[in-house]
Design an enzyme around this catalytic site. Structure first.
Site, PDB file in Angstrom:
ATOM      1  N   GLY A 164       0.791  -1.234   0.000  1.00  0.00           N
ATOM      2  CA  GLY A 164       0.000   0.000   0.000  1.00  0.00           C
ATOM      3  C   GLY A 164       0.820   1.279   0.000  1.00  0.00           C
ATOM      4  O   GLY A 164       0.268   2.363  -0.147  1.00  0.00           O
TER       5      GLY A 164
ATOM      6  N   CYS B  89     -28.178  -9.132 -15.996  1.00  0.00           N
ATOM      7  CA  CYS B  89     -27.632  -8.907 -17.331  1.00  0.00           C
ATOM      8  C   CYS B  89     -28.638  -9.382 -18.369  1.00  0.00           C
ATOM      9  O   CYS B  89     -29.131 -10.511 -18.309  1.00  0.00           O
ATOM     10  CB  CYS B  89     -26.318  -9.665 -17.508  1.00  0.00           C
ATOM     11  SG  CYS B  89     -25.693  -9.620 -19.207  1.00  0.00           S
TER      12      CYS B  89
ATOM     13  N   CYS C 209     -26.768 -12.548 -20.431  1.00  0.00           N
ATOM     14  CA  CYS C 209     -26.442 -13.838 -19.825  1.00  0.00           C
ATOM     15  C   CYS C 209     -27.202 -14.091 -18.535  1.00  0.00           C
ATOM     16  O   CYS C 209     -27.099 -15.163 -17.961  1.00  0.00           O
ATOM     17  CB  CYS C 209     -24.937 -13.940 -19.568  1.00  0.00           C
ATOM     18  SG  CYS C 209     -24.407 -12.988 -18.122  1.00  0.00           S
TER      19      CYS C 209
ATOM     20  N   CYS D  10     -23.540  -7.075 -18.624  1.00  0.00           N
ATOM     21  CA  CYS D  10     -22.291  -7.228 -17.872  1.00  0.00           C
ATOM     22  C   CYS D  10     -21.223  -6.295 -18.404  1.00  0.00           C
ATOM     23  O   CYS D  10     -20.989  -6.226 -19.613  1.00  0.00           O
ATOM     24  CB  CYS D  10     -21.737  -8.653 -18.016  1.00  0.00           C
ATOM     25  SG  CYS D  10     -22.623  -9.898 -17.103  1.00  0.00           S
TER      26      CYS D  10
ATOM     27  N   CYS E  36     -19.338 -12.392 -19.297  1.00  0.00           N
ATOM     28  CA  CYS E  36     -20.643 -12.537 -19.962  1.00  0.00           C
ATOM     29  C   CYS E  36     -20.571 -13.618 -21.035  1.00  0.00           C
ATOM     30  O   CYS E  36     -21.416 -14.507 -21.124  1.00  0.00           O
ATOM     31  CB  CYS E  36     -21.037 -11.193 -20.572  1.00  0.00           C
ATOM     32  SG  CYS E  36     -22.774 -11.046 -20.984  1.00  0.00           S
TER      33      CYS E  36
END
Lengths: 269, 286, 362
Positions: B36, B245, B248, B270, B276
């Protein structure tokens, strides 16, 4: 995080003052701002530093609060755990932590001591969040409590100080400083710039809070009336040097040094 | 004299010279050792503009080898213009294999999304970062923010969150949501939607972050804790959609809103095109 | 039924072809030759070399042609090219005192040893469009007056002032300058590094900042002590030889400003300095650079920092037009996922806001 290394601090002396200053001096080039200042400050004691502008009192305040590095002298401070440390021998992280928790600094102009773009609640809550407060409700409650203590309408908790009057801003600045229960507060002309009736109310508030919380404070002011109301002891400065010290009433009612006599006699009654 | 200087247009493998790659790898190692923490590095001028992924490109160029398979996505899709441009850059300068399948990639360079399919422990994901400093909007000066990180002075960040809750009842940061890495450093995850933040926590893959213009590299090693900032009584939450979605049927992925006509018609699909597609393939096989 | 739009790759290829065509323009018009750009658009070439940090007139001309005349795009091309070049050596510092000058002026004295040489300047032209230039007449130009063979020694004005102790001396200890193209900028940045940043910096940005100081945002009472344009030799000390060898010559523009004097407890008042130096003929940039250099020295000289031009982080982080252009224009990239996240949030917040309104209405 423990920012204080054992090497920085000496073992506690019995009955040590909260702040012990020895031989403090600071110059700017050829100009001597303050010279050979020594005093002790005890817990719960309010010390007034009075003098005209140019007397060195503000420079002294900035040195004591470590905003300026003095050229000579020692400033010894008793930490919460009882150990005594010289402030400029502490590491910078340790000093920064002290400034955010153990100390307060009330600026003459509240705009210098507030975040104008943040709400009153955020201003007060900042110190709490700086040391790990992570409960929104709790922070907000503490902020509301303090608004009440400094006599600001709690409905203003989400308003920014830009919409506050000068007196309200100053009271918010005080709340922002005291929320972390500091043991020592530095004040630079805390009532300067406020009109007389507002001043009186603020001084009452300050005196009450100092008593209630057992705060030690160093109050720099040119106004002897403010000094009389707030301070237990006075230090009179002139040309960078301390010319007289003593209990407030004694110094103001029975000044010994010629300069103090001049100051007192020119006080508006 | 290098071929490039001789002007016949051929470049070192993955464009950067070996000295530069070494310098960047050293910065990456330091970043991995301090999860970080933003490591300054001497970002090179690249043939793509600053702000368009040069940091991610330099990180990828420094770690990629002949045997790697590279996937490049932008907004979750392989076919967005900048993803295409960057993929071509590596095809030209490194000749490595490329893929659109998340599972088949060894290195994934991404802008603004983490793939839906969970990553595994021999993958590296490289994020493109515009502004690496999480405290930047609170404190514009770099000299001061470096001190704040060194001393873990993150109070002002929580003050921002407090203020959001006081004004709007909730935190109004929707993407690039700040996190604490390994319990120590405050980090910006890059402008991924907060929906993706939980994926960073304890991820088996190595996560590298490159900011070219700002000249910083940072990292989250595998299996490292990454916690989004919140208050105990206002916990961090992710977005949810009422819809699935439209192609899908997925109800667990980040959905793009597509405007289909000027009567206010729209549909949701998606954002992760590979996710997807692979769901569609699986459904067709059933 | 919605089909996800594909074809980004093809679109990019087509865009590149269209760009090449548009760049060429009307095939009936003769193609620009690099020599024409180098010779007749010389100041554009100079700017691209200066901000691109590469002294090569032909390369800069090529970049300008490829960039269709967009100088910041051309600068970007040169910078990217520079990244690929190997570093063979570092030159000795150039001695602008030994330059073959074709322009040298000073505003601080009416006359200076060596004289005021105007050179090929726009300064005293009347800005009237010259329509004679519209026709490519090919007519022979009237011969330019010959440059005086030897106008005598041209000591620097600042040296003359310095001999009387009137101006602060330049630093004399040799300092190995940092390299901004190798190490990231860190603060506080010393003067050498700041000057490097300014030399590469965008002329427009520095011009505005310099202008702002003149209008009171950090005023430092500037006088143009000396402006020089001329050619200097570049010397390198090859390790095998151990002595300097001249490898070429470049044109530079140098500006020394004489600024507000300062005294202290230990020194009597002296004028202070601002400095600007660029590749090629870049007088406006060199002057702006000198103004900003002096402004950035505010803290060092004990002046209060109040204005943007005096703020080191503000100036040095935003002076590079390649970085600025990249980041500003990156907004064109798809941001629809982030925008989607914002849409979600704002819709939710609006719903929560209108609920109590609706309840109140009941």
């Amino acid at each position: 995080m423990n920012a204080l290394r054992p090497a920085d601090v000496a073992p506690a002396a019995e009955e040590a003052p909260l702040l012990g200053v020895t031989g403090l001096s600071k110059s700017f080039g050829a100009r001597i701002a303050c010279h050979d200042v020594s005093f002790d400050l005890w817990p719960g004691e309010v010390l007034g530093v009075v003098g005209e502008s140019g007397s060195g009192k503000t420079t002294l305040l900035h040195c004591l609060s470590t905003r300026l590095r003095p050229d000579e002298g020692r400033i010894e401070y008793q930490l919460r755990d009882g150990r005594v440390a010289e402030l400029f021998e502490l590491s910078e992280p340790a000093r920064r932590l002290l400034m955010r928790t153990d100390w307060g600094f009330v600026h003459q102009n509240p705009r210098d001591g507030l975040r104008l773009g943040l709400s009153a609640g955020a201003n007060i809550g900042e110190r709490l969040m700086a040391v790990g407060a992570r409960h929104y409700g709790g922070i907000r409650e503490a902020a509301v409590d303090w608004l009440a203590k400094v006599e600001i309408d709690i409905a203003r908790v989400d308003d920014t100080p830009q919409t506050f009057s000068g007196g309200m801003q100053q009271r918010l600045q005080i709340a922002r400083n005291l929320v972390s229960k500091p043991r020592l507060v530095f004040m630079d002309e805390p009532t300067g710039g406020l009109d007389v009736s507002v001043q009186a109310r603020l001084l009452d508030l300050l005196r009450g809070l100092c008593d209630e919380l057992g705060l030690a404070a160093i109050v720099v002011t040119h106004d002897l009336g403010v000094a009389r109301l707030l301070a237990h002891r006075l230090m009179v400065m002139r040309g960078g040097a301390v010319v007289e010290t003593g209990l407030t009433d004694q110094v103001l009612d029975d000044p010994q040094h010629a300069y103090t006599q001049l100051l007192v006699s020119s006080m508006l009654q | 004299m290098s071929d490039a200087a001789a002007g016949n247009g051929s470049y070192n493998f993955a464009y950067l010279d070996e000295q530069t790659k070494r310098m960047i790898r050293r910065a990456i190692l330091k970043a991995v050792a301090i999860p970080g923490y933003q490591v300054p590095f001497a970002s090179r001028e690249m043939p793509l503009p600053y702000g368009w992924g040069t940091g991610g490109i330099q990180v990828t160029a420094s770690i990629i080898g002949q045997g790697d398979t590279l996937k490049v996505i932008d907004q979750g899709a392989d076919d967005t213009t900048n993803a295409v441009s960057i993929r071509h850059f590596f095809e030209r300068t490194a000749g490595v294999a490329t893929t659109e399948q998340t599972a088949a990639a060894s290195i994934i360079q991404t802008r603004h999304r983490i793939p839906e399919a969970p990553l595994h422990d021999n993958q590296i994901i490289v994020y493109q970062v515009p502004i690496p400093e999480p405290l930047r909007w609170i404190e514009p000066r770099e000299a001061e923010t470096r001190k704040m990180h060194a001393l873990a002075e993150y109070g002002p960040m929580y003050v921002r969150l407090y203020e959001d809750i006081a004004q709007f009842g909730q935190v109004t940061t929707a993407y690039d949501y700040p996190v604490v890495v390994n319990g120590r450093y405050l980090m910006r995850p890059s402008p991924i939607p907060k929906f993706d933040n939980p994926k960073m926590d304890m991820n088996p893959a190595l996560q590298l972050f490159g900011a070219g213009r700002e000249k910083r590299i940072y990292a989250v090693p595998p299996y490292t804790s990454v916690k989004s900032l919140d208050f105990a009584d206002h916990p961090f939450t992710v977005e949810r959609w009422a819809q699935c979605c439209a192609i899908c049927g997925a109800d667990d992925s980040f959905l793009d809103e597509v405007i289909t006509d000027d009567q206010g018609g729209c549909m949701f699909v998606c954002s992760d095109t590979d996710y997807c597609r692979s769901r569609q393939t699986a459904q067709a096989a059933e | 039924m919605y089909v996800a739009v594909k074809g980004g790759e093809k679109a990019i290829e087509a865009a590149h072809r269209l760009l090449a065509e548009t760049r060429r323009g009307d095939p009936g018009v003769p193609e620009l030759a690099l020599a024409q750009i180098e010779g007749q658009l010389a100041l554009a070439v100079d700017r691209v070399m200066a901000e691109g940090s590469v002294y090569d007139r032909e390369l800069a001309a090529l970049a300008i042609k490829q960039a269709r005349g967009d100088l910041i795009e051309a600068i970007f091309l040169l910078r990217a090219y520079r990244t690929t070049l190997p570093r063979l050596a570092a030159s000795e510092p150039i001695d602008t005192g030994k330059a073959h000058l074709r322009r040298r002026i000073s505003a601080t004295f009416k006359d200076v040893p060596g004289g005021q040489i105007l050179g090929p300047t726009f300064d005293y032209t009347h800005r009237l469009l010259d329509f004679a230039l519209a026709a490519e007449s090919g007519a022979a130009m009237a011969a330019a007056p010959p440059t005086p063979a030897d106008s005598g020694p041209m000591p620097r004005v600042s040296t003359l002032l310095g001999d009387q102790g009137l101006i602060e001396p330049n630093p004399t200890e040799p300092v190995e300058p940092g390299d901004l193209t190798r190490d990231p900028l860190a603060f506080p940045a010393d003067r050498a590094l700041r000057l490097q940043n300014l030399a590469r910096g965008d002329e427009g940005f520095l011009l505005s900042l310099g202008y702002s100081t003149q209008r009171g945002y950090g005023r430092n009472h500037p006088f143009a002590g000396e402006i020089r344009i001329g050619d200097v030799e570049i010397e390198v000390v090859p390790p095998e030889l151990g002595f300097p060898v001249v490898i070429g010559e470049i044109t530079i523009t140098e500006c020394e400003m004489v600024n507000q004097f300062k005294g202290s407890a230990t020194a009597p008042p002296q004028f202070t300095r601002g400095y600007g130096l660029v590749f090629g003929e870049g007088e406006r940039k060199a002057m702006a650079m000198a103004l900003v250099d002096r402004a950035l020295r505010a803290e060092e000289l004990g002046e209060e920092v109040t204005a943007p031009a005096q703020d080191q982080e503000f100036v040095l982080y935003h002076s590079d037009n390649v970085e600025a252009s990249g980041f500003t224009q990156h907004l064109k990239l798809p941001h629809y996922v982030d925008f989607q996240a914002e849409l979600n949030l704002i819709r939710r917040m609006r719903a929560e806001w209108t609920e109590p309104q609706a309840e109140a209405a009941e």
